[in-house]
Design a protein around this motif. Structure first.
Motif, PDB file in Angstrom:
ATOM      1  N   LYS A 110       2.812 -22.816  24.312  1.00 11.88           N
ATOM      2  CA  LYS A 110       4.080 -22.201  24.696  1.00 11.88           C
ATOM      3  C   LYS A 110       4.542 -21.190  23.651  1.00 11.88           C
ATOM      4  N   SER A 111       3.683 -20.929  22.689  1.00 11.26           N
ATOM      5  CA  SER A 111       4.052 -20.025  21.603  1.00 11.26           C
ATOM      6  C   SER A 111       2.826 -19.231  21.185  1.00 11.26           C
ATOM      7  N   LEU A 112       3.073 -18.150  20.479  1.00 10.16           N
ATOM      8  CA  LEU A 112       1.992 -17.301  19.974  1.00 10.16           C
ATOM      9  C   LEU A 112       1.629 -17.681  18.545  1.00 10.16           C
ATOM     10  N   PRO A 113       0.348 -17.599  18.178  1.00  8.51           N
ATOM     11  CA  PRO A 113       0.007 -17.710  16.761  1.00  8.51           C
ATOM     12  C   PRO A 113       0.404 -16.422  16.044  1.00  8.51           C
ATOM     13  N   ALA A 114       0.354 -16.433  14.751  1.00  4.32           N
ATOM     14  CA  ALA A 114       0.667 -15.227  13.995  1.00  4.32           C
ATOM     15  C   ALA A 114      -0.307 -14.114  14.368  1.00  4.32           C
ATOM     16  N   GLN A 115       0.227 -12.902  14.533  1.00  2.93           N
ATOM     17  CA  GLN A 115      -0.666 -11.788  14.836  1.00  2.93           C
ATOM     18  C   GLN A 115      -1.594 -11.540  13.654  1.00  2.93           C
ATOM     19  N   PHE A 116      -2.838 -11.223  13.977  1.00  2.00           N
ATOM     20  CA  PHE A 116      -3.907 -11.024  12.983  1.00  2.00           C
ATOM     21  C   PHE A 116      -4.306 -12.336  12.310  1.00  2.00           C
ATOM     22  N   ALA A 117      -3.967 -13.461  12.952  1.00  2.00           N
ATOM     23  CA  ALA A 117      -4.373 -14.759  12.403  1.00  2.00           C
ATOM     24  C   ALA A 117      -5.891 -14.836  12.337  1.00  2.00           C
ATOM     25  N   ARG A 118      -6.369 -15.536  11.355  1.00  3.10           N
ATOM     26  CA  ARG A 118      -7.808 -15.699  11.127  1.00  3.10           C
ATOM     27  C   ARG A 118      -8.380 -16.675  12.174  1.00  3.10           C
ATOM     28  N   VAL A 119      -9.474 -16.283  12.805  1.00  5.11           N
ATOM     29  CA  VAL A 119     -10.136 -17.108  13.824  1.00  5.11           C
ATOM     30  C   VAL A 119     -11.415 -17.696  13.234  1.00  5.11           C
ATOM     31  N   THR A 120     -11.573 -18.998  13.361  1.00  8.07           N
ATOM     32  CA  THR A 120     -12.753 -19.680  12.823  1.00  8.07           C
ATOM     33  C   THR A 120     -13.273 -20.685  13.844  1.00  8.07           C
ATOM     34  N   ALA A 121     -14.475 -21.157  13.591  1.00  8.27           N
ATOM     35  CA  ALA A 121     -14.970 -22.307  14.356  1.00  8.27           C
ATOM     36  C   ALA A 121     -14.121 -23.514  13.966  1.00  8.27           C
ATOM     37  N   PRO A 122     -13.856 -24.413  14.888  1.00 13.54           N
ATOM     38  CA  PRO A 122     -12.965 -25.541  14.581  1.00 13.54           C
ATOM     39  C   PRO A 122     -13.591 -26.542  13.623  1.00 13.54           C
ATOM     40  N   ALA A 123     -12.755 -27.208  12.859  1.00  8.93           N
ATOM     41  CA  ALA A 123     -13.208 -28.297  11.990  1.00  8.93           C
ATOM     42  C   ALA A 123     -13.109 -29.614  12.751  1.00  8.93           C
ATOM     43  N   ALA A 124     -13.756 -30.645  12.253  1.00  3.36           N
ATOM     44  CA  ALA A 124     -13.784 -31.948  12.926  1.00  3.36           C
ATOM     45  C   ALA A 124     -12.380 -32.497  13.125  1.00  3.36           C
ATOM     46  N   GLU A 125     -11.507 -32.290  12.135  1.00  2.00           N
ATOM     47  CA  GLU A 125     -10.150 -32.843  12.241  1.00  2.00           C
ATOM     48  C   GLU A 125      -9.319 -32.139  13.315  1.00  2.00           C
ATOM     49  N   ASP A 126      -9.764 -30.964  13.783  1.00  2.00           N
ATOM     50  CA  ASP A 126      -9.034 -30.270  14.841  1.00  2.00           C
ATOM     51  C   ASP A 126      -9.068 -31.046  16.160  1.00  2.00           C
ATOM     52  N   PHE A 127     -10.041 -31.949  16.292  1.00  2.00           N
ATOM     53  CA  PHE A 127     -10.179 -32.697  17.541  1.00  2.00           C
ATOM     54  C   PHE A 127      -9.809 -34.170  17.380  1.00  2.00           C
ATOM     55  N   ALA A 128      -9.161 -34.498  16.274  1.00  5.07           N
ATOM     56  CA  ALA A 128      -8.781 -35.896  16.057  1.00  5.07           C
ATOM     57  C   ALA A 128      -7.860 -36.394  17.173  1.00  5.07           C
ATOM     58  N   PHE A 129      -7.013 -35.515  17.707  1.00  5.94           N
ATOM     59  CA  PHE A 129      -6.079 -35.919  18.760  1.00  5.94           C
ATOM     60  C   PHE A 129      -6.806 -36.290  20.051  1.00  5.94           C
ATOM     61  N   LEU A 130      -8.052 -35.836  20.214  1.00  2.00           N
ATOM     62  CA  LEU A 130      -8.796 -36.114  21.438  1.00  2.00           C
ATOM     63  C   LEU A 130      -9.441 -37.497  21.446  1.00  2.00           C
ATOM     64  N   ARG A 131      -9.759 -38.020  20.277  1.00  2.00           N
ATOM     65  CA  ARG A 131     -10.556 -39.250  20.205  1.00  2.00           C
ATOM     66  C   ARG A 131      -9.910 -40.413  20.949  1.00  2.00           C
TER      67      ARG A 131
END
Length: 520
Positions: A110-131
């Motif tokens: 429902k919100s925008l990230p900062a413009q020109f934000a750095r894009v990376t491959a996700p880290a393992a902890e990015d999916f902790a909420f899914l487990r």
């Protein structure tokens, strides 16, 4: 993973674009992240398109440069583009999936990230909420583009009764996925139950070559019951339904009847009760026409079908034979998985068998629900899996007598779920399809198939047409109410999955000297 991918430069809450280096590989379906350090949020995106970009102000420069390359090819003097990494780049269009806030909770975008934000491959902890949302019926690993992420993907076993759809064209892995799913039901050791109709004989034995089937599952000896119309080895019971188990509704599900033919059948039932099928098959047409008062052509069709039903190898005329469908229902209620191998039967005969057994399941579970709530609470959630489900779930097949639409509409109330396996979801009635809470979507080339799923999916897959179209065998999109977005998955190969299943504990070794007499 912390691979650098690029920087976001647009576009909106519903769609993000970022620039990437010319040499960076980007794939449809790849999940990427962007950090908004100012707000302590980490956004997740899914790549839905990748295009070329260049720093030239001349819009015709890429076309002219391609021409220069071609001229060099023709002349044998290769053209060289200076500083391609500085002049060329890629632009990825992404669908925002949501963001993880400072407390680790996942929220819809429902919100925008900062413009020109750095894009990376996700880290393992990015999916902790899914487990914690992946449930106990795991089918594979989370996939990001061409790679897999160390997170098992699955669904809650309790949601099996909210119906499951498995959709894919031939060769994309439907059978493998179904074996993994049925294997997880077996491994639940009676917590869940499954009634699996196998018209091709591939689920039990695995098919050709080195493929393995449910018979090879570590829990098969204790939790799997098999009924077959052909010899399938030790442990299988002959599939022999009593003629008394067939209802008019089953015949209406399996065969197309005209109004005149249905009227004739109603009259036959009124005159001959349970014996009407045998009577029609054995009495000559002229006598039947005079008895019922219908056209000879109408009665001829009914008689041919009645004779064919009585000649089926899985139908017994013996009135003293115990009900096989009742036996199967008892096994399901005890937490067994039941595989009905109907290979060798025609399509209509297979539907007839499936209708008889499924009707008994739904009526028995429904009766227990009404009469004994305590016993009902102890019943295992039961999944009825049917191949080529569009044959019984199409709009033209929607009738009050067809048990399969009834399961789709009413089954979850009685702990009975339907698993519809189909290559052509576009032929399934969209109102029935909307009753399915879980979709496993493998490769689908037909746009009409993708469109019908787009309208019924419990997660937004409107942007995933190209990704679904380019899925490789074993790759899937999983949607259900538990997942916060449509999950890309790599389904385990059944043979590899079996290696991870722990079977029943072996009996302890016999103590040395246990066979000696007390006197010794």
């Amino acid at each position: 993973m912390s691979e650098y991918k690029g920087r976001i430069f647009g576009k909106s809450v519903q769609q993000a674009t970022f620039r990437s280096f010319y040499g960076t590989d980007l794939f449809l379906g790849e999940i990427l992240s962007a950090e908004d350090a100012e707000r302590a949020r980490r956004f997740l995106f899914r790549v839905i398109d990748v295009t070329y970009g260049s720093d030239s102000a001349d819009p015709t420069w890429p076309e002219r440069t391609a021409g220069a390359y071609m001229s060099g090819d023709a002349a044998g003097t290769p053209y060289t583009l200076h500083d391609p990494e500085q002049r060329l780049y890629k632009v990825a269009t992404c669908a925002p999936l949501g963001y993880i806030d400072a407390s680790g909770d996942f929220r819809k975008p429902k919100s925008l990230p900062a413009q020109f934000a750095r894009v990376t491959a996700p880290a393992a902890e990015d999916f902790a909420f899914l487990r914690e949302r992946m449930g106990d019926m795991r089918i594979g690993l989370l996939r990001s583009g061409e790679d897999t992420i160390d997170l098992e993907v699955g669904i809650q076993g309790e949601t099996l009764t909210s119906h499951v759809g498995v959709f894919a064209t031939t060769g994309m892995g439907k059978s493998n996925l179904m074996k993994v799913l049925a294997g997880q039901v077996l491994a639940s050791q009676g917590r869940y139950a499954c009634l699996l109709f196998d018209p091709h004989g591939e689920y039990l034995e695995g098919g050709s070559g080195t493929r393995r089937g449910l018979r090879d599952h570590p829990w098969a000896a204790e939790r799997l019951k098999v009924y077959a119309t052909r010899a399938t080895g030790a442990g299988a019971t002959a599939l022999r339904l009593s003629l008394a188990e067939l209802t008019l509704g089953d015949l209406q599900t399996a065969y197309e009847w005209t109004s005149a033919q249905q009227d004739a059948i109603y009259r036959l039932i009124r005159f001959h009760r349970e014996e009407w099928l045998t009577h029609v098959a054995e009495v000559d047409i002229d006598t039947l026409v005079e008895e019922i008062g219908v056209a000879a052509a109408t009665m001829s069709v009914i008689q041919r079908r009645a004779q064919r039903i009585l000649d089926m190898p899985c139908i017994s005329r013996d009135p003293s034979q115990p009900s096989l469908s009742a036996r199967i229902v008892d096994e399901l209620m005890d937490g067994y998985s039941v595989l009905v191998d109907s290979s060798g039967l025609s399509s209509m005969e297979e539907i007839l068998v499936a209708s008889v057994i499924t009707r008994r399941v739904l009526e028995t579970y429904g009766g227990i629900y009404l009469e004994d709530r305590e016993r009902f609470a102890a019943l295992p959630p039961t999944l009825v899996a049917l191949e080529e489900a569009q044959r019984v779930l199409s709009r033209v097949k929607r009738s009050d007598e067809n048990v399969f639409p009834r399961v789709a509409r009413e089954g979850r109330k009685f702990k009975v779920g339907l698993c519809a396996v189909s290559q052509q979801p576009k032929l399934i009635d969209d109102e029935l399809l909307s009753q399915f809470n879980t979709f496993f979507i493998l490769g689908l080339a037909d746009e009409k198939d993708r469109n019908i799923l787009r309208g019924s999916s419990k997660q937004d897959i409107s942007n995933l047409g190209p990704e679904i179209q380019t899925l490789m065998p074993g790759e899937a999109i999983v949607t259900n109410l538990e997942a916060p977005f449509a999950l890309p998955a790599q389904v385990w190969l059944y043979e590899e999955y079996l290696k991870s299943v722990q079977g029943p504990a072996p009996l302890p070794a016999r103590p040395e000297g246990a066979g000696k007499g007390f006197a010794e």
